[in-house]
Design a protein around this motif. Sequence first.
Motif, short mmCIF file in Angstrom:
data_model
loop_
_atom_site.label_atom_id
_atom_site.label_comp_id
_atom_site.label_asym_id
_atom_site.label_seq_id
_atom_site.Cartn_x
_atom_site.Cartn_y
_atom_site.Cartn_z
N ALA B 364 0.81 -1.18 -0.25
CA ALA B 364 -0.13 0.02 -0.02
C ALA B 364 0.84 1.32 0.00
CB ALA B 364 -0.96 -0.14 1.12
N GLY B 365 1.64 1.35 -0.89
CA GLY B 365 2.50 2.51 -1.28
C GLY B 365 3.64 2.53 0.03
N ILE B 366 3.57 3.38 0.82
CA ILE B 366 4.57 3.28 2.04
C ILE B 366 3.94 2.94 3.22
CG2 ILE B 366 6.57 4.66 0.78
CD1 ILE B 366 5.00 6.98 2.69
N TYR B 367 2.65 2.05 3.15
CA TYR B 367 2.10 2.10 4.30
C TYR B 367 2.76 0.92 5.45
CZ TYR B 367 -2.04 0.05 7.11
OH TYR B 367 -2.95 -0.40 7.97
N ASN B 368 3.49 0.07 4.41
CA ASN B 368 4.34 -0.91 5.10
C ASN B 368 5.51 -0.16 5.73
OD1 ASN B 368 5.63 -0.08 3.09
ND2 ASN B 368 5.92 -2.18 1.88
N MET B 369 5.80 0.90 5.80
CA MET B 369 6.94 1.49 6.55
C MET B 369 6.28 2.45 7.78
SD MET B 369 9.96 0.98 5.60
CE MET B 369 9.50 -0.68 5.37
N LEU B 370 5.00 2.80 7.30
CA LEU B 370 4.34 3.73 8.31
C LEU B 370 3.54 2.81 9.28
CD1 LEU B 370 2.92 6.41 5.99
CD2 LEU B 370 5.12 6.53 7.47
N GLN B 371 2.93 1.86 9.04
CA GLN B 371 2.09 1.08 9.72
C GLN B 371 2.54 -0.58 9.78
OE1 GLN B 371 -0.95 1.80 11.28
NE2 GLN B 371 -0.85 3.87 10.97
N PRO B 372 3.78 -0.70 10.18
CA PRO B 372 4.53 -2.14 9.90
C PRO B 372 3.81 -3.27 10.57
CG PRO B 372 5.67 -0.49 11.55
CD PRO B 372 4.74 0.35 10.92
N GLU B 373 2.92 -2.99 11.79
CA GLU B 373 2.37 -4.12 12.37
C GLU B 373 1.14 -4.63 11.48
OE1 GLU B 373 0.20 -3.91 15.87
OE2 GLU B 373 -0.21 -6.04 15.53
N MET B 374 0.11 -3.71 11.35
CA MET B 374 -0.75 -4.02 10.31
C MET B 374 -0.46 -4.76 9.00
SD MET B 374 -4.12 -4.35 10.53
CE MET B 374 -4.72 -3.54 11.90
N SER B 375 0.34 -3.89 8.46
CA SER B 375 0.95 -4.32 7.25
C SER B 375 1.55 -5.91 7.27
CB SER B 375 2.08 -3.54 6.75
OG SER B 375 2.73 -3.90 5.33
N GLY B 376 2.28 -6.07 8.36
CA GLY B 376 2.68 -7.51 8.49
C GLY B 376 1.62 -8.39 8.67
#
Lengths: 829, 439
Positions: B364-376
């Motif tokens: 999701a763009g840079i979501y993985n860097m901003l919301q690492p827990e949910m992204s994970g």
Amino acid sequence: MDQLTDKLIDNLGAIVGRENVLSKADELLVYECDGLPHHKHRPRAVVFPSSTEETSAIMRELARAKVSFTPRGAGTGLSGGALALDSGVVIEFARMRKILRIDVENRLAVVQPGVVNLHVSRAVLPYDLYYVPDPSSQPSCTIGGNIAESAGGIHCLKYGTTTDHVLGCRVVLAGGEIVDLSAEYNGYDLLGTYVGSEGTFGITTEATLRLSQVPPAVRTLLAEFAEVDDASHAVSAIIAAGVMPAALEMMDREIIRAVEASVFAAGLPPDAGAALLIELDGIEAGLDDEARKVTGICMEYGARNCRLARDETERKKLWAARKGAFGAIGRISPDSMIQDAVVPRSRLPEVLHAAYDIAARHQLRIANVFHAGDGNLHPLICFDSRSADQVRRVKEAGRELMEVCVAAGGTITGEHGVGLDKRDLLPLVFSEADMNAMLSVRAAFDPLGLCNPGKIIPMLRGCGEARAISAETNAVPLATKLQSAVPPPDSIEELSEIVKRAAAQGLTITPAGGRTLLNTNPATNLIVEMSRFNKIIEHEPADLIAVAQAGVPLTTFNQKLAENGQWLPLDPPDNGHATLGGIIATGLGGPQQFGYGRPRGSVIGMTVVLADGSIVKAGGRVVKNVAGYDLCKLFTGSYGTLGIITELIFKLRPRPAREATVVANGSIPELLAAARGVLDARLFPVGVELLSSSLASRIGIEVDSAALLIRFAGNEKGVAYQVEQALLHLKNASIEETGVASDDSWIWQNLAAVPVREAPSFATHVLPTKLADTSLDSHSLWQVGVADGRVRTFKHVQPNTSLDPLSQRVKHNLDPLNLFRGHDYEHAA
Amino acid sequence: MAQQGEKLLACIHCGLCLEACPTYVITGDENDGPRGRLYLMRAVAEGRLENTSDAFRTHIDRCLGCRACEQVCPAGVEYGQLLEASREELSRAQPKSDFTDKVLRFVLKHVWLSRTRLRLFFGSARVFRDLGLPRFLLKTGLARLFSQRAHFALALLENSRTIFHTSGKSVPSASQTDGQSPPVLLFAGCVGGGLFARVNRATERVLFANGFKVSAPEDQVCCGALHAHAGDLDGARELARKNIAAFKSGEPIVTNAGGCGAMLASYGHLLANDASVAEAAAQFSSRVRDVSQQLQTVEAEAAPLNKKARSVPDTTNGRCVTYDTSCHLLYGQHAGDASQQMLSAVVGPNFVPLEGSERCCGAAGIYNMLQPEMSGRVLQEKLDHVRETKAQILATGNPGCQMQIGAGAQLAGIKLQVCHPIELIDEAYAQAGVYGDGE
């Protein structure tokens, strides 16, 4: 937040973990409404349990703090039911979303309450099974919510609603007590009473669901009409002609246009006044004939066009359009009020007229999309909630609409539930006495009054507690010695009087019908004969319903219904004398309950005289009805211990054009295995019965050790095909000796008539796959329902009549003086 | 937010969107579902909730922006646009001051908006990657000594590498096409140009082979999706205006990244209130298509592999290939089918469908860097399904998804190579000799 709440939140957090409790005002905002957002009540907290045990601990804590609670699933309900009034706590099941077990052979699934409806069907589709109830919200709504509302859907015309497809529930009651309610429980049908109780009885934490075979063949027809009127006449004509569609839906012009502008556009004709979507399903053989018949009827009633869906893709699109219709209204209006009312099918044309008139009078736009086959209307009234005047007009129009439906013999909700939205409309369909009876039952489940309070029943003056019975001082004594009879009462008022006087004199009562099964409790003082309640009051073929008094024998009733090609498809133990009241009071089904259901599924309404002499009505006269509690289920199978049934309303079936029975001779294990093979072959028998040779001989069939009877019913081609297939399966299973009875009614009549007074029957249920482990010998008398696991033996077995504490509370609240002694239930109480 | 009133009213609160939403399915909290987020937005718009509220911030931030909810919404709520408006509202009402956000804002403003600095940025990233440093740090476990986030970031970078040998595939020059060839314009993208230049080259080669004259306008810049998702709509508009100017010639604009494509397709909406460019923006958006959609316009008999009349070479060497649909390709560009059809033309029987392919992978763009827990957690579900396929190659049409799934698989110990579908087409063309005798 006050201190009390702080403490409560801490305690709840200690049970489920603090991260599983929402308590900040901003985060609670979204929980202030459900799918009907004009009702808003913000809860004090939202708590997410992950197990039955956690739920029980939460409810214990809430009882201790005297805080009420409301269960919630996906919050897609349309009655304001999932809102916590008075700053209660929402118990949210979205995280309990596991399918715990799928039992393909016994066709059941055990699931947690947060499992999404559609996910159940998706999980079992590889086995050609599905979960039948399919509300439009099925991609999101949860099983727990479906059970609370007894959700309907598009396919319940033929297959019934949630209550017909739930086999058991694990329920946590207020205070934390955990009870298991089962459809096979030998006692009061608490499960049937619980389903549809809208979270006011307790909370489901686990459910056992019935799975059904996916019909091998489907035809979907789209019929276009210039006028709504013609379409609604066609609906009645289709049903009256003996066709039982799986679904029969109507969309009017406004809806068609809204849908066609949405992502669900399916190519519906935008210039049509109305469209009918008709689905026929079953086995391939004979289905085209039925489709032709339906097409013929539609054209006769003025359809411009009636055609089959081209392929599976178009069929799916059409149904997606139908299911998305409610949401599509968002395109044409900022807000919409979806209504839910049921009217007798035959009254659809006039009620629809009235609906359009009411909307016009209030200067509101109205769109109709609904389950026409059930007479279940869903008028959508468009408005803008930012205009107070429009809101007022919508409310007025909604109420007027309900009054029209009730006046036409209908009810105020068919599947959405009463909840908060229609609470104040309940008195339109139920009297104060009716509602008091409901409150008595509610008080048995929830004596603390903490379960989803403020829903369903408006505040009454009486509080539902058992009422003291005023003694009659100048009454003539009814009886002076045990087991005497009073002259049979002639009217319900007379019966009510007898009950009041008996109560005043401390006499106990047992009602009697055809005395087919009556095994009078020695503690009974008075036997009340129901023989003069012998009138068939009404039969409306287009509505597939009939009303009759309790003393009418089943045979007489069905002879009358046969004049219009319909019947009440029950085959209880019956030597020709069993009365409707007796059949319903015992709740016993027969061999064909596999195909047609048990008596509990056929009763849609009844009148009962209660222990205080009050005359109450339960249910109604429409096939789909979730207004108030389903007390019909409670009285069905209660053996006259909760009240005396005087009048019954049944939903009927068209008589099948053809019936035939395959008879096979073989050893018990061979026949059991072969029967299972037939059941797994995607055939749809109505009864699969295994009989010991001695029982078979009693009904005129001579076999070595056992006889297998497989009955098929339906249209000519369908029955012929299925008989052929069944014979083939039996042959492949090396069952050599088989035969077909084309004129087979004698078999089933004789079987039902096996005298039961001299050799009382005892029925028990096991899982169908466990039948092979049941000890059955060829000499004694027994019969086994291979498909449903019913084992009936003919010997003196003392039934287990002890009542569980919950049933005792129900009995106590409805009959505090223990007046009604039909069965021996009270011995253990 | 208040200007979004009408759009917010479209939501009738039916809840059909809930199960489409990856975050709702994970948390079960209605605040984390589309309906709940819209309810929060409406409450802010109507003044029932402060725009400074924590709930508003937390749950809008936690949205992946995958737009899967739009696909199932019967009322047609334009969720993606409402989300961007909410993020803009948040960036004004609740400016963040944490380090991550400061870096993000700085980079979006001072790097992304400057062509030179952006080139330098990706140039260094490339050098770092191609020197094998991320691989070394990951293999030795040294990467774990940094923060978990940095660890994952290294894995992302490592997984932007190619899985094919590209040597020998020359980019055809314009002279190879004749005057009849319909011209198309390639949108390179910032990450595309910076880390996935080979995908752009493959796109060019495949388009050339299909008879298109491809050119990539010099003055094009980043699409602005990162800015829009971060609530910097002004930054996004600035970039949009530049792109509209760079692509003014009126020919089809071809993309190979779902995220960029969806953003470009929404310029019309983004600039609707700017009278000077509104019309040009709408016209621009209508010209945007994914490379797979562009290839669909080619007649079957004119397709290069058919012309060569040879059997399709097995580019995967018998390995199983699966396909993950990029959300924005699917929901933003509606090119999911086209992309999958393009792929199945060369993969054939080695294709295994991926359950939940339509669901977000958590990049999701840079979501993985901003919301690492949910992204994970979202990624975990994706990886579980990938494991079930037993596929060795996964194709997906967006660089963010490619890096995310590749990094996730690498760290989870799943042997999986990730590429863009066009790379598989390109490889098939090369092996079939479509590019001449090739290598």
